[in-house]
Structures are given as structure tokens and as C-alpha cells.
Design a protein around this motif. Structure first.
Motif, short mmCIF file in Angstrom:
data_model
loop_
_atom_site.label_atom_id
_atom_site.label_comp_id
_atom_site.label_asym_id
_atom_site.label_seq_id
_atom_site.Cartn_x
_atom_site.Cartn_y
_atom_site.Cartn_z
N THR A 23 40.74 21.79 59.47
CA THR A 23 40.32 22.51 58.27
C THR A 23 39.59 23.80 58.63
OG1 THR A 23 40.22 20.46 57.01
CG2 THR A 23 38.98 22.32 56.13
N VAL A 24 38.73 23.75 59.64
CA VAL A 24 38.05 24.97 60.08
C VAL A 24 39.07 25.99 60.59
CG1 VAL A 24 36.49 25.90 61.85
CG2 VAL A 24 35.82 23.89 60.52
N HIS A 26 42.29 26.25 59.71
CA HIS A 26 43.00 26.79 58.54
C HIS A 26 42.14 27.81 57.80
CE1 HIS A 26 46.05 23.36 58.18
NE2 HIS A 26 46.76 24.47 58.10
N GLU A 27 40.92 27.44 57.50
CA GLU A 27 40.07 28.30 56.68
C GLU A 27 39.66 29.58 57.40
OE1 GLU A 27 38.95 28.01 53.21
OE2 GLU A 27 40.87 27.01 53.54
N THR A 28 39.47 29.51 58.69
CA THR A 28 39.11 30.71 59.45
C THR A 28 40.31 31.63 59.59
OG1 THR A 28 37.43 29.47 60.66
CG2 THR A 28 38.16 31.56 61.62
N ARG A 30 43.02 31.95 57.82
CA ARG A 30 43.53 32.58 56.60
C ARG A 30 42.75 33.84 56.24
NH1 ARG A 30 41.14 31.88 51.63
NH2 ARG A 30 39.43 30.37 51.55
N GLN A 31 41.53 33.97 56.79
CA GLN A 31 40.72 35.17 56.55
C GLN A 31 41.20 36.38 57.38
OE1 GLN A 31 38.23 35.04 54.23
NE2 GLN A 31 38.66 32.87 53.93
N ARG A 38 48.54 28.13 54.33
CA ARG A 38 47.54 27.96 53.27
C ARG A 38 47.55 26.53 52.77
NH1 ARG A 38 45.38 32.45 50.79
NH2 ARG A 38 43.97 30.81 50.03
N ASP A 40 45.08 24.98 51.79
CA ASP A 40 44.21 24.93 50.62
C ASP A 40 45.01 25.11 49.33
OD1 ASP A 40 44.60 27.62 51.59
OD2 ASP A 40 42.97 28.31 50.30
N HIS A 65 39.31 24.61 44.69
CA HIS A 65 39.41 24.90 46.12
C HIS A 65 38.53 23.95 46.91
CE1 HIS A 65 38.78 27.24 49.89
NE2 HIS A 65 40.07 27.44 49.74
N LEU A 69 39.78 21.21 49.73
CA LEU A 69 39.28 21.13 51.11
C LEU A 69 38.72 19.73 51.39
CD1 LEU A 69 37.51 24.56 51.66
CD2 LEU A 69 39.82 23.86 52.32
N ASP A 72 41.60 17.40 51.76
CA ASP A 72 42.26 17.61 53.05
C ASP A 72 41.50 16.91 54.17
OD1 ASP A 72 44.35 19.12 52.05
OD2 ASP A 72 43.51 21.05 52.67
#
Length: 151
Positions: A23-24, A26-28, A30-31, A38, A40, A65, A69, A72
Motif C-alpha cells: 500500500t505504501v 502504491h500510494e507513493t 502514484r504521486q 491505481r 485505490d 479513498h 486503503l 486493501d
């Protein structure tokens, strides 16, 4: 604590670490990466679909959102905790297999499930990152599991 209880806790803990790593990642990514997967968005679409089929109003996107998360992390932690079915000496192979299977599923299943294909496979790079990142989650799970089983 019995051996089976200890193994269950080790498996769940390892799965949680793998899920959080995924998850970290993915989230990092995508920035910073335009073609990043994605997960999320897939999670948000899945929650909306289920809620709407139950005649419930989904929350606003910001709240949705967070739900996605959280979902997930929980679902991937439970999935990755299957590492506990492996012998400790097979942890890396099992973690890799779990990660690859999840990654291929994340690319192949959203379309047939009515969630769209763009979030996980809009480009070849997106699909490759999707599979690779789930593999990273599986390997993180395996590393923690092997470490815990040595203690």
C-alpha cells in the motif's frame, strides 16, 4: 502460547507487513509516476458498486479513498498471511508465488468484475508495475515470516 497460535500470529503479522509495504508503494508511486497502478481507484469502485447494489449511498470520495486503503490493507494482509501454510524454508518461494498470483489477478480480474481495466493495466508499464508491486508485497511478507520463524 501453543505452536499453532504462534504460527497464526506470525503469519498474520507477516501478511500485515507485506500489505502495508504494498500500500505504501502504491500510494507513493502514484504521486510521482504517471502510469503507476491505481489500486485505490479499484478499491473505491468496488466499494461503490457493493454499496449501490445494497441501495446505500457511498461516502464522498475523500472518505471512500480511506475506506479503500483500509480495505486493501486488511484484504491483502489476510491474503499474504497464507504464507503460514508454507514451511519456513519455502517462505521466499511461497511469498513470491503469492505475490505473482495476486499481481496477475489484479491485472486480469478488474475488467471482468466490472471495475475497469485502466487502474491496473492501462499500459504495459502499468501492468508490469502492478504485478511487480504485488510481488514486492509477497517478498516482504516472506522475509518477515522467515525472520519470525527463526526466533
Amino acid at each position: 502460547m501453543t505452536d499453532i497460535n504462534k504460527t497464526i500470529l506470525q503469519s498474520l503479522g507477516s501478511g500485515l507487513v507485506g500489505a502495508c509495504a504494498l500500500t505504501v508503494l502504491h500510494e507513493t508511486a502514484r504521486q510521482f509516476i504517471p502510469d503507476a497502478p491505481r489500486a485505490d481507484i479499484l478499491g473505491m469502485r468496488a466499494i461503490k458498486k457493493v454499496m449501490e447494489s445494497a441501495d446505500q449511498e457511498p461516502p464522498a470520495d475523500d472518505e471512500l479513498h480511506g475506506w479503500a486503503l483500509g480495505g486493501d490493507v486488511v484484504s491483502n494482509a489476510l491474503y499474504y498471511s497464507l504464507i503460514g501454510l508454507a514451511k519456513p524454508e519455502n517462505a521466499v518461494l511461497t511469498g513470491a508465488a503469492l505475490g505473482l498470483a495476486a499481481g496477475v489477478g489484479a491485472v486480469a480480474l478488474p475488467g471482468p468484475m466490472g471495475l475497469g481495466t485502466a487502474p491496473s493495466s492501462r499500459t504495459t508499464a502499468t501492468a508490469a508495475m502492478t504485478i511487480g508491486w504485488y510481488l514486492v508485497g509477497g517478498l516482504a511478507t516472506a522475509g518477515v515470516y522467515a525472520l519470525l520463524k527463526r526466533r
